[in-house]
Design a protein around this motif. Structure first.
Motif, mmCIF file in Angstrom:
data_model
loop_
_atom_site.group_PDB
_atom_site.id
_atom_site.type_symbol
_atom_site.label_atom_id
_atom_site.label_comp_id
_atom_site.label_asym_id
_atom_site.label_seq_id
_atom_site.Cartn_x
_atom_site.Cartn_y
_atom_site.Cartn_z
ATOM 1 N N PRO B 21 0.810 -1.231 0.000
ATOM 2 C CA PRO B 21 0.000 0.000 0.000
ATOM 3 C C PRO B 21 0.843 1.280 0.000
ATOM 4 C CG PRO B 21 -0.100 -1.081 2.146
ATOM 5 C CD PRO B 21 0.593 -2.038 1.217
ATOM 6 N N GLU B 22 2.111 1.159 0.330
ATOM 7 C CA GLU B 22 2.962 2.356 0.366
ATOM 8 C C GLU B 22 3.704 2.609 -0.939
ATOM 9 O OE1 GLU B 22 5.489 2.340 3.775
ATOM 10 O OE2 GLU B 22 3.801 2.377 5.180
ATOM 11 N N LEU B 23 3.541 1.675 -1.905
ATOM 12 C CA LEU B 23 4.272 1.814 -3.170
ATOM 13 C C LEU B 23 3.312 1.786 -4.351
ATOM 14 C CD1 LEU B 23 7.275 -0.654 -2.571
ATOM 15 C CD2 LEU B 23 7.229 1.824 -2.196
ATOM 16 N N VAL B 24 3.655 2.524 -5.389
ATOM 17 C CA VAL B 24 2.913 2.460 -6.648
ATOM 18 C C VAL B 24 3.921 2.333 -7.788
ATOM 19 C CG1 VAL B 24 0.897 3.789 -5.836
ATOM 20 C CG2 VAL B 24 2.837 5.000 -6.885
ATOM 21 N N GLY B 65 21.289 13.738 -0.795
ATOM 22 C CA GLY B 65 20.488 14.041 0.397
ATOM 23 C C GLY B 65 19.093 14.581 0.150
ATOM 24 N N ILE B 66 18.662 14.585 -1.121
ATOM 25 C CA ILE B 66 17.294 15.040 -1.411
ATOM 26 C C ILE B 66 16.347 13.845 -1.316
ATOM 27 C CG2 ILE B 66 15.771 16.068 -3.168
ATOM 28 C CD1 ILE B 66 17.881 18.035 -2.245
ATOM 29 N N LYS B 67 15.296 13.997 -0.533
ATOM 30 C CA LYS B 67 14.328 12.901 -0.405
ATOM 31 C C LYS B 67 13.390 12.895 -1.604
ATOM 32 C CE LYS B 67 13.987 13.123 4.637
ATOM 33 N NZ LYS B 67 13.101 13.646 5.696
ATOM 34 N N THR B 68 13.401 11.778 -2.339
ATOM 35 C CA THR B 68 12.505 11.652 -3.496
ATOM 36 C C THR B 68 11.595 10.441 -3.305
ATOM 37 O OG1 THR B 68 13.690 10.094 -4.912
ATOM 38 C CG2 THR B 68 14.518 12.362 -4.873
ATOM 39 N N HIS B 69 10.620 10.330 -4.186
ATOM 40 C CA HIS B 69 9.717 9.175 -4.100
ATOM 41 C C HIS B 69 10.303 7.931 -4.772
ATOM 42 C CE1 HIS B 69 7.393 9.847 -8.175
ATOM 43 N NE2 HIS B 69 8.667 10.100 -8.300
ATOM 44 N N PHE B 70 11.465 8.075 -5.402
ATOM 45 C CA PHE B 70 12.052 6.982 -6.184
ATOM 46 C C PHE B 70 12.443 5.791 -5.313
ATOM 47 C CE2 PHE B 70 15.782 4.826 -7.981
ATOM 48 C CZ PHE B 70 15.291 4.472 -9.225
ATOM 49 N N VAL B 81 7.699 3.762 -7.056
ATOM 50 C CA VAL B 81 7.881 4.981 -6.244
ATOM 51 C C VAL B 81 7.021 4.884 -4.990
ATOM 52 C CG1 VAL B 81 8.396 6.454 -8.240
ATOM 53 C CG2 VAL B 81 6.026 6.255 -7.464
ATOM 54 N N ARG B 82 7.358 5.672 -4.005
ATOM 55 C CA ARG B 82 6.529 5.729 -2.793
ATOM 56 C C ARG B 82 5.244 6.447 -3.139
ATOM 57 N NH1 ARG B 82 9.557 7.483 2.483
ATOM 58 N NH2 ARG B 82 7.498 6.860 3.293
ATOM 59 N N LYS B 83 4.157 5.946 -2.584
ATOM 60 C CA LYS B 83 2.844 6.527 -2.862
ATOM 61 C C LYS B 83 2.711 7.866 -2.138
ATOM 62 C CE LYS B 83 -2.042 5.443 -2.933
ATOM 63 N NZ LYS B 83 -3.093 4.460 -2.609
ATOM 64 N N VAL B 84 2.373 8.878 -2.877
ATOM 65 C CA VAL B 84 2.205 10.212 -2.275
ATOM 66 C C VAL B 84 0.913 10.858 -2.786
ATOM 67 C CG1 VAL B 84 4.681 10.713 -2.001
ATOM 68 C CG2 VAL B 84 3.528 11.330 -4.148
ATOM 69 N N ASP B 85 0.428 11.795 -2.019
ATOM 70 C CA ASP B 85 -0.580 12.725 -2.541
ATOM 71 C C ASP B 85 0.194 13.904 -3.101
ATOM 72 O OD1 ASP B 85 -2.968 11.437 -1.977
ATOM 73 O OD2 ASP B 85 -2.940 12.112 0.106
ATOM 74 N N ILE B 86 -0.008 14.165 -4.380
ATOM 75 C CA ILE B 86 0.736 15.249 -5.014
ATOM 76 C C ILE B 86 0.231 16.602 -4.485
ATOM 77 C CG2 ILE B 86 1.101 16.444 -7.233
ATOM 78 C CD1 ILE B 86 2.815 13.992 -7.098
ATOM 79 N N VAL B 87 1.142 17.458 -4.060
ATOM 80 C CA VAL B 87 0.795 18.835 -3.689
ATOM 81 C C VAL B 87 0.395 19.541 -4.989
ATOM 82 C CG1 VAL B 87 1.692 20.996 -2.734
ATOM 83 C CG2 VAL B 87 2.440 18.798 -1.770
ATOM 84 N N PRO B 88 -0.784 20.184 -5.034
ATOM 85 C CA PRO B 88 -1.272 20.709 -6.324
ATOM 86 C C PRO B 88 -0.582 22.000 -6.766
ATOM 87 C CG PRO B 88 -2.832 21.246 -4.605
ATOM 88 C CD PRO B 88 -1.755 20.421 -3.948
ATOM 89 N N GLY B 181 5.197 15.648 -3.283
ATOM 90 C CA GLY B 181 4.054 14.912 -2.769
ATOM 91 C C GLY B 181 4.276 14.566 -1.312
ATOM 92 N N LYS B 182 3.193 14.189 -0.660
ATOM 93 C CA LYS B 182 3.301 13.795 0.745
ATOM 94 C C LYS B 182 2.836 12.358 0.922
ATOM 95 C CE LYS B 182 3.208 16.710 3.996
ATOM 96 N NZ LYS B 182 2.877 17.680 5.061
ATOM 97 N N THR B 183 3.626 11.581 1.642
ATOM 98 C CA THR B 183 3.246 10.193 1.940
ATOM 99 C C THR B 183 2.139 10.197 2.993
ATOM 100 O OG1 THR B 183 4.855 10.045 3.715
ATOM 101 C CG2 THR B 183 5.615 9.408 1.525
ATOM 102 N N ALA B 184 1.563 9.019 3.207
ATOM 103 C CA ALA B 184 0.490 8.889 4.209
ATOM 104 C C ALA B 184 0.968 9.336 5.587
ATOM 105 C CB ALA B 184 -0.003 7.448 4.249
ATOM 106 N N ASP B 185 2.253 9.142 5.878
ATOM 107 C CA ASP B 185 2.763 9.545 7.203
ATOM 108 C C ASP B 185 3.249 10.995 7.213
ATOM 109 O OD1 ASP B 185 5.246 9.529 5.970
ATOM 110 O OD2 ASP B 185 6.087 7.916 7.181
ATOM 111 N N GLY B 186 2.975 11.741 6.132
ATOM 112 C CA GLY B 186 3.254 13.181 6.148
ATOM 113 C C GLY B 186 4.649 13.582 5.699
ATOM 114 N N THR B 187 5.405 12.642 5.142
ATOM 115 C CA THR B 187 6.747 12.987 4.663
ATOM 116 C C THR B 187 6.662 13.665 3.296
ATOM 117 O OG1 THR B 187 7.576 11.011 5.784
ATOM 118 C CG2 THR B 187 9.048 12.045 4.171
ATOM 119 N N LEU B 188 7.337 14.793 3.172
ATOM 120 C CA LEU B 188 7.361 15.521 1.901
ATOM 121 C C LEU B 188 8.472 14.964 1.020
ATOM 122 C CD1 LEU B 188 6.075 18.151 0.524
ATOM 123 C CD2 LEU B 188 8.150 19.301 1.305
ATOM 124 N N LEU B 189 8.118 14.569 -0.202
ATOM 125 C CA LEU B 189 9.098 13.969 -1.120
ATOM 126 C C LEU B 189 9.043 14.663 -2.476
ATOM 127 C CD1 LEU B 189 8.373 10.140 -0.562
ATOM 128 C CD2 LEU B 189 10.207 11.514 0.479
#
Lengths: 235, 235
Positions: B21-24, B65-70, B81-88, B181-189
């Motif tokens: 559920p955390e990956l797409v 050191g940049i956090k990405t969804h990769f 990639v890690r599942k995120v809600d894209i910041v619009p 985007g932000k993961t379910a736990d609120g991490t900005l990626l």
């Protein structure tokens, strides 16, 4: 004060030199334009009304400690102001959604914004006054970072003061445009005019528009709306 | 990684759920669009090339050191990639004038900007992704002030890193778009992709365009340009 040569003619005003190199005369015309000059017309007596409205607002703001270019209004269409170089930025402050903001964000007009929106536009008719931000201001050298910070601070203060001023007169200050200028000695002043040409003013009870949108949108009773604003502003 | 149901199909990618559920899975298509979807076409093998290019850049940024969804690129067109809600919000960083900035400010393309320009756009196809600023973000609740500050900080850092990365490969990083985007736990990626679809890349010596402008402007040799970027990015 005697008007000498014409220095500049804009859409709604003409600027004349005077015998004092630090002062110019702003002469208010009746010409009205909208949509970056595509729509043109006349609002009868607008010049007189806008001079009186703007003078009253500049006097109010000066009383509250805002430095403006206003000196005096010696005749019905003439305002004596300190001579400034206009900073090529238009500042728009928005308290309620309307106009280009509603279109830009896809929202109805008339929504109270939870936070004031501060917008910058590059003052250039040939480009249609495009929206910019502080990074464009810096990269294209439109003004110094210090001046931009000061402009922002003053715009928020002017918004607070004008919201109180209009609210006390039964008018909702929806949004408005400000311009700033710098004198030869580097003093930053609020300049241009503050009138229903550049402010959205709605009757707080009825929601009726009392500004240039009546002209832009062919709503009729344009002169009557400006007269009503003048009456309230000077009462 | 097994692809489950399709979650979203965009202009250049399809997003599929996975058993985790955390990956797409991001599946890269060959479809190319421009001018907010008005122009449509195919860039042959773009999907494979962009997956490889973006994977290489995300790996480089993660190393710095940049956090990405990769997470990984298990096949030629698939990126896990890690599942995120894209910041619009679309962030655009500009080092050299080009495209909409040149049009907006009335300046030639190819001028080195004395300061990096940071721009925000509201990610909404139906509105044509309009330019906004931080006050719109706050007033319309597009993301928190903390997230916006962090996005800005990371965008400038990514710009520095990517300028070095491309410069070392003989490519000038003119401008580029980022999404977060932000993961379910609120991490900005840092999310989405970093490819010639959303970056302007010019050959540092010849000035030749190596990006989607070849498609937008019908300059020909589109596939060859992407191939050249791929070759340089993975060398």
């Amino acid at each position: 004060m005697k008007k000498l040569e014409k220095l500049y003619e804009g859409k709604a005003k003409i600027i004349y030199a005077t015998e004092d190199p630090e002062l110019v005369v702003q002469y208010f015309k009746d010409d009205a334009t909208a949509f970056n000059g595509e729509k043109k017309g006349i609002i009868r007596n607008k010049g007189e009304m806008n001079n009186a409205i703007s003078s009253a607002i500049f006097r109010f703001l000066e009383d509250k400690g805002i430095k403006t270019h206003f000196v005096s209004a010696p005749s019905e269409r003439e305002m004596v102001v300190r001579k400034v170089d206009i900073v090529p930025i238009e500042v728009v402050m928005r308290n309620v959604t309307a106009g280009s903001l509603s279109k830009r964000m896809g929202v109805e007009e008339g929504m109270l914004l939870p936070k004031t929106v501060f917008e910058l536009y590059y003052k250039d008719d040939s480009l249609g006054d495009p929206m910019i931000n502080g990074y464009h201001v810096a990269a294209f050298g439109l003004c110094s970072a210090e001046d931009l910070a000061e402009i922002k601070k003053r715009a928020f203060r002017v918004n607070e003061l004008m919201q109180e001023f209009f609210s006390a007169r039964g008018i909702t200050l929806v949004d408005f445009k400000l311009e700033f200028g710098k004198t030869a000695d580097g003093t930053l002043l609020l300049a241009d005019e503050i009138t229903p040409d550049g402010c959205r003013l709605w009757n707080s009870e009825t929601g009726e528009k009392m500004d240039k949108d009546r002209f832009r949108r062919d709503l009729g009773s344009v002169e009557e709306a400006y007269e009503e604003v003048l009456r309230k502003v000077t009462s």
